[in-house]
Design a protein around this motif. Structure first.
Motif, PDB file in Angstrom:
ATOM      1  N   SER A 157       0.829  -1.210   0.000  1.00 16.39           N
ATOM      2  CA  SER A 157       0.000   0.000   0.000  1.00 16.39           C
ATOM      3  C   SER A 157       0.865   1.261   0.000  1.00 16.39           C
ATOM      4  CB  SER A 157      -0.903   0.004   1.226  1.00 16.39           C
ATOM      5  OG  SER A 157      -1.865  -1.011   1.085  1.00 16.39           O
ATOM      6  N   CYS A 158       0.835   1.948  -1.124  1.00 19.46           N
ATOM      7  CA  CYS A 158       1.640   3.163  -1.279  1.00 19.46           C
ATOM      8  C   CYS A 158       1.336   3.741  -2.647  1.00 19.46           C
ATOM      9  CB  CYS A 158       3.123   2.837  -1.177  1.00 19.46           C
ATOM     10  SG  CYS A 158       3.744   1.824  -2.527  1.00 19.46           S
ATOM     11  N   CYS A 159       2.057   4.785  -3.002  1.00 17.46           N
ATOM     12  CA  CYS A 159       1.829   5.395  -4.326  1.00 17.46           C
ATOM     13  C   CYS A 159       2.833   4.889  -5.348  1.00 17.46           C
ATOM     14  CB  CYS A 159       1.874   6.917  -4.225  1.00 17.46           C
ATOM     15  SG  CYS A 159       3.526   7.572  -3.958  1.00 17.46           S
TER      16      CYS A 159
ATOM     17  N   ALA B 299      -1.566  -3.190   4.730  1.00 14.45           N
ATOM     18  CA  ALA B 299      -2.889  -2.708   5.129  1.00 14.45           C
ATOM     19  C   ALA B 299      -3.985  -3.759   5.035  1.00 14.45           C
ATOM     20  CB  ALA B 299      -3.266  -1.495   4.278  1.00 14.45           C
TER      21      ALA B 299
ATOM     22  N   PRO C 188       2.896   8.028   4.249  1.00 13.33           N
ATOM     23  CA  PRO C 188       1.526   8.475   4.487  1.00 13.33           C
ATOM     24  C   PRO C 188       0.415   7.409   4.387  1.00 13.33           C
ATOM     25  CG  PRO C 188       2.291   9.294   2.354  1.00 13.33           C
ATOM     26  CD  PRO C 188       3.450   8.610   3.005  1.00 13.33           C
ATOM     27  N   SER C 189       0.712   6.199   3.928  1.00 12.67           N
ATOM     28  CA  SER C 189      -0.389   5.223   3.803  1.00 12.67           C
ATOM     29  C   SER C 189      -1.065   4.916   5.139  1.00 12.67           C
ATOM     30  CB  SER C 189       0.141   3.916   3.201  1.00 12.67           C
ATOM     31  OG  SER C 189       0.435   4.100   1.845  1.00 12.67           O
TER      32      SER C 189
ATOM     33  N   GLN D  33      -1.976   6.949   7.301  1.00 14.92           N
ATOM     34  CA  GLN D  33      -2.637   8.138   7.839  1.00 14.92           C
ATOM     35  C   GLN D  33      -3.961   7.797   8.546  1.00 14.92           C
ATOM     36  OE1 GLN D  33      -2.558  10.590   4.357  1.00 14.92           O
ATOM     37  NE2 GLN D  33      -4.017   9.374   3.194  1.00 14.92           N
ATOM     38  N   ARG D  34      -4.592   6.710   8.126  1.00 12.87           N
ATOM     39  CA  ARG D  34      -5.867   6.364   8.786  1.00 12.87           C
ATOM     40  C   ARG D  34      -5.669   5.899  10.233  1.00 12.87           C
ATOM     41  NH1 ARG D  34      -6.824   0.682   8.722  1.00 12.87           N
ATOM     42  NH2 ARG D  34      -6.047  -0.441   6.891  1.00 12.87           N
TER      43      ARG D  34
ATOM     44  N   PHE E  60      -6.648   8.788  12.372  1.00 18.50           N
ATOM     45  CA  PHE E  60      -7.928   9.471  12.115  1.00 18.50           C
ATOM     46  C   PHE E  60      -8.689   9.647  13.428  1.00 18.50           C
ATOM     47  CE2 PHE E  60      -8.988   8.374   7.359  1.00 18.50           C
ATOM     48  CZ  PHE E  60      -7.996   9.250   6.961  1.00 18.50           C
TER      49      PHE E  60
ATOM     50  N   LEU F 263     -14.014   9.946  11.721  1.00 20.17           N
ATOM     51  CA  LEU F 263     -13.491   9.478  10.426  1.00 20.17           C
ATOM     52  C   LEU F 263     -13.290   7.970  10.453  1.00 20.17           C
ATOM     53  CD1 LEU F 263     -10.847  12.005   9.005  1.00 20.17           C
ATOM     54  CD2 LEU F 263     -13.212  11.656   8.353  1.00 20.17           C
TER      55      LEU F 263
ATOM     56  N   ILE G 243     -14.971   5.188   7.705  1.00 16.86           N
ATOM     57  CA  ILE G 243     -14.271   4.256   6.799  1.00 16.86           C
ATOM     58  C   ILE G 243     -14.385   2.796   7.246  1.00 16.86           C
ATOM     59  CG2 ILE G 243     -12.609   6.042   6.146  1.00 16.86           C
ATOM     60  CD1 ILE G 243     -10.492   4.537   7.811  1.00 16.86           C
TER      61      ILE G 243
END
Lengths: 167, 428
Positions: free
Chosen positions: A21-23, A72, A102-103, A105-106, A109, A113, A117
């Protein structure tokens, strides 16, 4: 301590490149490094499992697994354990693999939030928290940065080539 | 013998950006079900940006996608500029175009050489190229490097670029460094012209009539001016979202979109189908024989269209760089307000939409992001269905169909990281 030195001349470093999980920014940096280093690397490196370069990839007997992204979901967790079992050294690449974010980030939350989700986390079998790699497996080296630092990556790669007695 | 019953299941399609699974069910010789699932995990950017500082937003959204990060940054900046009525100088407009061109050259080259070219040569990987083919691997490095350097000089980096900000650039490029790029861009152009021929000679046919949508204008610059459809509709950027309808795809981590009830295709093929007349004059001259192939409903030609766009990006970049006389200027100060703004640009894979709602305390209230691959998802499934049926009717083997499907999906150059970036709460 395991002696990683290869005895056979001409042996190449068997590497894998994996994304969770990433960009996938570090994958892009890796494909850009190929512009200048491919010719040299092809003498020392066997690209055994690299999804951006190959259709048929085999997760077996890797010397080094470079792993990008945070973990994740259960599916990712299982794959990461598989990778760890099939490589001698595992390198965490980029910010999400090294720190979670940043993955992740949840993970921070606020309650409302989290509630928003929650049903999606269940639906797609995501884990309650997003993990950096060393939360789950042994990590032998890290290449931090968002995207990964090119210099650090080259340093770690050269270190691995040395450790495995290839260069 | 024609296959009557088969289940095709491809896990983790390779040589694409991100992760996707494909499941196809055939019964009594007819395709019953096609499920293309984007399997990257959601990272909840839409939630995470709420309450964030407006100034850091373009950098935060860059992290939605590594390969298209510049597209997210530039689209977000455009939305903020419109919301806060930030003036943009002519010089900044030129630098924005160069930023987009650097992105297109590098990103398209990654796709047409490393991902899609092995399919043309019927090889598993660029690493398996031999003989004359190996030249294309070397060429890919020269072309990608030229795009990477253009982005680095203008925007500070090819991935997650630090210089672009609302209203301009926080650091201006060095004019000498910019001019020094021209020989590399020219070399890249020579290389790309060769690969265009390879794609044009390949007779692969993934034709299916569909609607095409793209941003168009008098100049082919990926930033403006209005949206065109192949039905002749012309829509302002502000109104684009009103034409889209969300479609829940229960097995995919991404939602899909329809355009006024129709499925549609975005990307290089759409752009050339709708706006090839606006390409740079040198591109039109040297690519004339390839441009005759457009408009086309053959998705395979998306690869050729991307190659032509690289030529255009190089031609226009060289012209801009030759004329550009940079004068020192600071990005304008931002005046925060409770307001909204829309940004629409052409990312490598098609039309990218941002709406940001901002607050006068300098933070983000919330935002909406619609990415190209989300919009292409349903169209891809319909293409897959057609190809499977065609191949079943021709008596093709399961393995050959599977390979054909991977090639089709790769022709779209999907970007799954982008597609799954966010969620909608009313999703069930």
């Amino acid at each position: 301590m395991v002696n990683l030195k290869k005895e056979v001349e001409g042996k190449k470093l068997r590497i894998g490149w994996f994304s969770f999980s990433c960009c996938e920014d570090s994958t892009i940096v890796f494909t850009e490094l190929l512009n200048d280093y491919f010719e040299e690397w092809s003498k020392f490196i066997d690209f055994v499992y690299v999804r951006v370069l190959r259709g048929k990839n085999k997760l077996k007997d890797l010397d080094v697994a470079f792993v990008e992204g945070a973990i994740a979901s259960e599916r990712e967790k299982k794959k990461l354990f598989d990778i760890r079992k099939n490589c001698k050294k595992l390198v965490a690449v980029g910010s999400c693999a090294c720190t979670g974010g940043p993955s992740a980030q949840r993970n921070t939350f606020p309650k409302e939030l989290e509630k928003e989700i929650e049903f999606l986390l269940r639906k797609f079998h995501q884990t309650d928290r997003v993990h950096k790699l060393e939360d789950l497996v042994r990590v032998d080296a890290k290449v931090p940065g968002c995207p990964m630092s090119e210099e650090k990556f080259l340093e770690v790669l050269n270190q691995m080539l040395k450790e495995f007695g290839i260069k | 013998m024609t296959i009557k019953k088969v289940d095709i299941s491809i896990q983790d399609i390779s040589k694409i950006e991100g992760h996707a699974d494909l499941n196809v069910k055939v019964r009594n010789g007819k395709v019953q079900e096609v499920k293309l699932a984007f399997t990257d995990n959601k990272r909840f950017f839409t939630q995470a940006i709420r309450g964030q500082s407006i100034e850091t937003l373009p950098q935060a959204v860059a992290r939605i996608c590594g390969t298209c990060s510049l597209a997210h940054t530039m689209c977000c900046i455009e939305a903020i500029e419109r919301a806060l009525k930030v003036p943009v100088s002519e010089q900044s407009k030129m630098l924005k175009k160069l930023t987009m061109y650097g992105l297109m050259i590098r990103d398209h080259a990654l796709h047409i050489y490393l991902f899609a070219l092995p399919d043309v040569f019927e090889k598993d990987s660029v690493l398996d190229f031999d003989g004359e083919e190996t030249q294309y691997l070397k060429d890919s490095f020269d072309v990608k490097r030229a795009g990477n350097k253009l982005s680095t000089v203008v925007a500070g980096r090819a991935v997650h670029a630090p210089y672009p900000v609302p209203g301009g650039f926080s650091v201006l490029p060095d004019e000498k460094e910019l001019k020094a790029l021209i020989p590399e861009l020219k070399l890249a152009r020579e290389k790309v012209m060769k690969v265009l021929g390879v794609y044009a000679r390949c007779d692969r046919d993934y034709t299916r009539a569909t609607k095409f949508v793209a941003l168009a204008g008098d100049e082919f610059n990926f930033l403006g001016d209005y949206i065109l459809t192949s039905d002749g509709e012309k829509i302002s950027e502000e109104k684009y979202f009103e034409h889209l309808e969300k479609v829940v795809i229960p097995y995919s981590q991404s939602i899909g979109y329809e355009f006024e009830g129709d499925t549609y295709m975005l990307g290089a093929l759409a752009r050339l189908n709708l706006n090839k007349e606006s390409l740079h004059r040198n591109t039109k001259k040297d690519c004339a024989r390839y441009l005759k192939l457009f408009p086309s409903n053959n998705i395979f030609l998306n690869n050729l269209a991307q190659g032509i766009e690289i030529v255009h990006a190089i031609d226009h970049s060289i012209e801009i760089i030759q004329k550009l006389k940079l004068t020192p200027e600071e990005p304008p100060e931002l005046h925060y307000a409770d307001c909204s703004g829309v940004g629409v640009i052409e990312a490598p894979r098609g039309t990218l939409f941002y709406r940001v709602n901002l607050k006068k305390d300098g933070t983000v209230k919330d935002g909406t992001i619609v990415t190209p691959t989300q919009q292409n998802q349903i169209n891809m499934e319909l293409d897959i269905k057609k190809i499977v049926q065609k191949e079943i009717d021709r008596g093709t083997s399961k393995e050959a169909i599977q390979y054909e499907l991977e090639k089709l999906v790769r022709s779209y150059d999907p970007c799954i990281s982008c597609a799954v970036h966010f969620l909608k709460v009313n999703w069930i």
